[in-house]
Structure formats: C-alpha cells, structure tokens
Design an enzyme around this catalytic site. Structure first.
Site, PDB file in Angstrom:
ATOM      1  N   LYS A 135      26.935 -37.905 -79.237  1.00  0.00           N
ATOM      2  CA  LYS A 135      26.078 -38.620 -80.201  1.00  0.00           C
ATOM      3  C   LYS A 135      25.674 -39.958 -79.597  1.00  0.00           C
ATOM      4  CE  LYS A 135      29.056 -41.992 -81.532  1.00  0.00           C
ATOM      5  NZ  LYS A 135      28.951 -43.389 -81.253  1.00  0.00           N
ATOM      6  N   ASP A 195      34.580 -40.361 -86.553  1.00  0.00           N
ATOM      7  CA  ASP A 195      33.333 -39.780 -86.034  1.00  0.00           C
ATOM      8  C   ASP A 195      33.330 -38.245 -86.111  1.00  0.00           C
ATOM      9  OD1 ASP A 195      32.121 -42.146 -85.387  1.00  0.00           O
ATOM     10  OD2 ASP A 195      32.621 -42.068 -83.249  1.00  0.00           O
TER      11      ASP A 195
HETATM   12  P1  ATP Z   1      33.792 -43.077 -79.697  1.00  0.00           P
HETATM   13  O1  ATP Z   1      32.325 -43.121 -79.382  1.00  0.00           O
HETATM   14  O2  ATP Z   1      34.152 -42.118 -80.823  1.00  0.00           O
HETATM   15  O3  ATP Z   1      34.445 -44.414 -79.801  1.00  0.00           O
HETATM   16  P2  ATP Z   1      34.300 -42.642 -76.955  1.00  0.00           P
HETATM   17  O4  ATP Z   1      33.154 -41.807 -76.476  1.00  0.00           O
HETATM   18  O5  ATP Z   1      34.202 -44.111 -76.712  1.00  0.00           O
HETATM   19  O6  ATP Z   1      34.510 -42.363 -78.476  1.00  0.00           O
HETATM   20  P3  ATP Z   1      36.158 -40.697 -75.957  1.00  0.00           P
HETATM   21  O7  ATP Z   1      35.419 -40.136 -74.797  1.00  0.00           O
HETATM   22  O8  ATP Z   1      36.240 -39.887 -77.192  1.00  0.00           O
HETATM   23  O9  ATP Z   1      35.635 -42.163 -76.308  1.00  0.00           O
HETATM   24  O10 ATP Z   1      37.634 -41.013 -75.404  1.00  0.00           O
HETATM   25  C1  ATP Z   1      38.475 -41.970 -75.953  1.00  0.00           C
HETATM   26  C2  ATP Z   1      39.927 -41.656 -75.589  1.00  0.00           C
HETATM   27  O11 ATP Z   1      40.302 -40.421 -76.202  1.00  0.00           O
HETATM   28  C3  ATP Z   1      40.203 -41.500 -74.104  1.00  0.00           C
HETATM   29  O12 ATP Z   1      41.136 -42.469 -73.740  1.00  0.00           O
HETATM   30  C4  ATP Z   1      40.778 -40.117 -73.931  1.00  0.00           C
HETATM   31  O13 ATP Z   1      41.923 -40.132 -73.141  1.00  0.00           O
HETATM   32  C5  ATP Z   1      41.122 -39.646 -75.321  1.00  0.00           C
HETATM   33  N1  ATP Z   1      40.776 -38.219 -75.571  1.00  0.00           N
HETATM   34  C6  ATP Z   1      41.450 -37.377 -76.339  1.00  0.00           C
HETATM   35  N2  ATP Z   1      40.865 -36.169 -76.380  1.00  0.00           N
HETATM   36  C7  ATP Z   1      39.759 -36.247 -75.629  1.00  0.00           C
HETATM   37  C8  ATP Z   1      38.746 -35.317 -75.290  1.00  0.00           C
HETATM   38  N3  ATP Z   1      38.735 -34.055 -75.735  1.00  0.00           N
HETATM   39  N4  ATP Z   1      37.729 -35.764 -74.530  1.00  0.00           N
HETATM   40  C9  ATP Z   1      37.705 -37.043 -74.094  1.00  0.00           C
HETATM   41  N5  ATP Z   1      38.658 -37.940 -74.367  1.00  0.00           N
HETATM   42  C10 ATP Z   1      39.686 -37.570 -75.123  1.00  0.00           C
END
Ligand code: ATP
Length: 287
Positions: A10, A136
C-alpha cells in the site's frame, strides 16, 4: 493442496495524525491505495499440526514473529484446525519501508486460508481477525482505496484513483516508526487536505490528487534521515506530477500519468540506489 496468493503493497496518498489517545496509540486519518508491487505467498496444506514459514530473504523472521505466521495461527486456533500449513513468502516489497509489507502478507494468508480451510468468513470478518495482528491489516484484507481512521482500522472505501504510474524509491536506511511518532509536534502541524483528496479521487481528477499528496510524518523522518528528503527533491526536479513519503517512510513515491516520464524518474534514481520500482496503481478491491 496448494495455492498462491498475491500480497500487494500500500501507499499513503495522505497521512494525518489527528490526536493522541489514552491507550498510547495515535488517531490517524489517512488515504491508502494498493499498488502492483506484491509479495507472492504460497500456501501448502500439510498433515502435521504445524505452521511452517520460509522466506526468500534472510532478515525477515521465519517463526512466530512473522505476521503471516500470526495470521495462520489465529485462524487455526479460532477454528480448531488440526492439520497445518507451510507458508512460503517471496518478498518483493522492501522491508520496514512504510509499504505495509508484513501486514499485507498477513492479510493474504487470512484470505488464502479462509478458502483452503473452507471457513466461509467474509472480508469484514477476516479484517476483524487481522486487526489483532496490526492496524494496517484490515485495509490489506480488503485492498483497493480507502480512508482509514481510528488506529487505521475504521475504513470507508473510495473509488479507484485514475490509472497512473507509481515510481517508488526506498533509501537503504530504515527509520523507526516509534521515534517518528515521538518527534511529531501535534500542535504546530500542517494537516493534509483529506476532504479535498477524497473529492479529487471521487472526481477522478488526477492533478487534484497529485497536488494534495501530503504526509505529516515527513518533517520528523527528514530530520532523522536527510537522504529521504534528498530523494523527494530529486523526484520533484525530475518532473514528477506529485511526490510524497509513504507511511513513516523511508519510501518516497511519485505519481505520473506518463509511462516515459515514469521510466525517466526510475533511470534518474537507479544510478545511485537499489530499491527503485515502477508499478501501476492497483485500485481494485479483493473480492
Ligand atoms: P508499515 O507500513 O505497516 O509500518 P513497514 O512496511 O514499515 O510496515 P514491514 O515491512 O511490515 O514494515 O516490516 C516491519 C517489521 O516486521 C520488520 O522488522 C520485520 O522483521 C517484521 N516482519 C514480520 N513479518 C514480516 C513479513 N511477512 N514481511 C516483512 N516483515 C515482517
């Protein structure tokens, strides 16, 4: 039995923080939409009473800390499923990027296992279960375009924005969402024109959407990671119609209606950073 489910990222067209709550969370108001940059989740039903996770990259957990694992666990426990599932995650979405990569994997597992285990749950019911994993996840269960309020779980759906190209650039250095929230100055903040953005989307007014891209977290992220600001400035200089940071960053994206301009932006950035993508807006909700 085996199934492949697509888990799209997203982006935030707007992100506003409208208050702090007694439970420590912030109330947000944000417009999110899905883009065609997606993880691929392969689900395989197994006889063993286990949830196994395998990921194609090293720094994502392959145990109960993975949000996809947590999604399978919730369904398995709630519906007393005695067999198990092997979840293979092929990550294309950069991690800790502001693109909800983990949440969308969890949402894809909820949708996929709902089918494979014949649970018959509606998307609303899956979203409610997903909220236990993160705020989210409900949006990611549905996909499409929506205004999200509360912690991000109260959704009002919007029509799809006009088709366009999205150029995403994720600088190498991550930022901690918690430290960004701590730096937010709720008093002095300039808020996005959320109502104007909703109207522009409803009227399919592409320039109106581009003009209203705004994220209140940019100031704090730019202070902690000045290279994020540099990338935004470069994208603006390259002539993108609209550019803003997604989530708490560090990914910055541009919208453009021209394919050739999208690749000009891509080529302009690709020379000095790895994580640059050109994709389309997805727009449609999961059914
Ligand atoms: P948001 O936009 O919801 O804040 P994000 O894109 O910044 O999320 P993610 O890529 O979801 O962040 O990753 C955040 C943390 O979640 C990482 O430190 C990772 O280790 C952990 N994590 C747990 N499951 C997953 C997964 N399936 N894919 C990616 N990261 C994951």
């Amino acid at each position: 039995m085996m199934k492949v489910v697509k888990a799209p990222a997203k982006i935030n067209l707007t992100l506003d923080v409208v208050g702090k709550r007694d439970d420590g969370y912030h109330d947000v108001e944000m417009i999110m939409t899905t883009v065609d940059l997606a993880d691929r989740i392969q689900l395989m039903l197994i006889e063993e009473d286990q949830i196994q996770v395998e990921v194609n990259i090293g720094h994502v957990p392959n145990d109960k800390h993975n949000l996809a694992y947590q999604a399978a666990r919730l369904l398995k426990d709630q519906f007393s499923i005695k067999s198990g599932v092997k979840i293979y995650i092929h990550k294309n979405i950069p991690v800790s990027a502001g693109l909800a990569g983990g949440s969308t994997d969890a949402a894809a597992v909820l949708r996929g296992l709902n089918d494979m285990w014949s649970l018959g749950l509606s998307l609303e019911e899956l979203a409610e279960i997903g909220l236990k994993i993160g705020s989210d996840v409900p949006f990611c269960v549905h996909g499409g375009t929506a205004v999200a309020r509360g912690r991000g779980e109260i959704l009002s759906f919007l029509p799809s924005p006009p088709p366009c190209w999205v150029v995403l650039a994720k600088p190498p250095k991550g930022v901690s969402t918690k430290s960004i929230y701590q730096r937010l100055n709720l008093e002095g903040m300039k808020h996005p024109d959320t109502e104007g953005m909703i109207q522009a989307i409803e009227e399919h007014h592409f320039q109106g959407i581009c003009q209203r891209l705004e994220n209140v977290m940019e100031t704090a992220t730019f202070e902690l990671a000045p290279e994020v600001k540099n990338i935004k400035q470069r994208l603006i200089q390259f002539g993108a119609e609209g550019t803003v940071m997604s989530g708490s960053g560090p990914t910055v994206f541009s919208l453009t209606s021209s394919e050739s301009k999208a690749y000009r932006l891509y080529n302009g950035l690709k020379g000095f950073m790895d994580n640059v993508f050109v994709v389309r807006l997805l727009g449609n909700r999961h059914l």
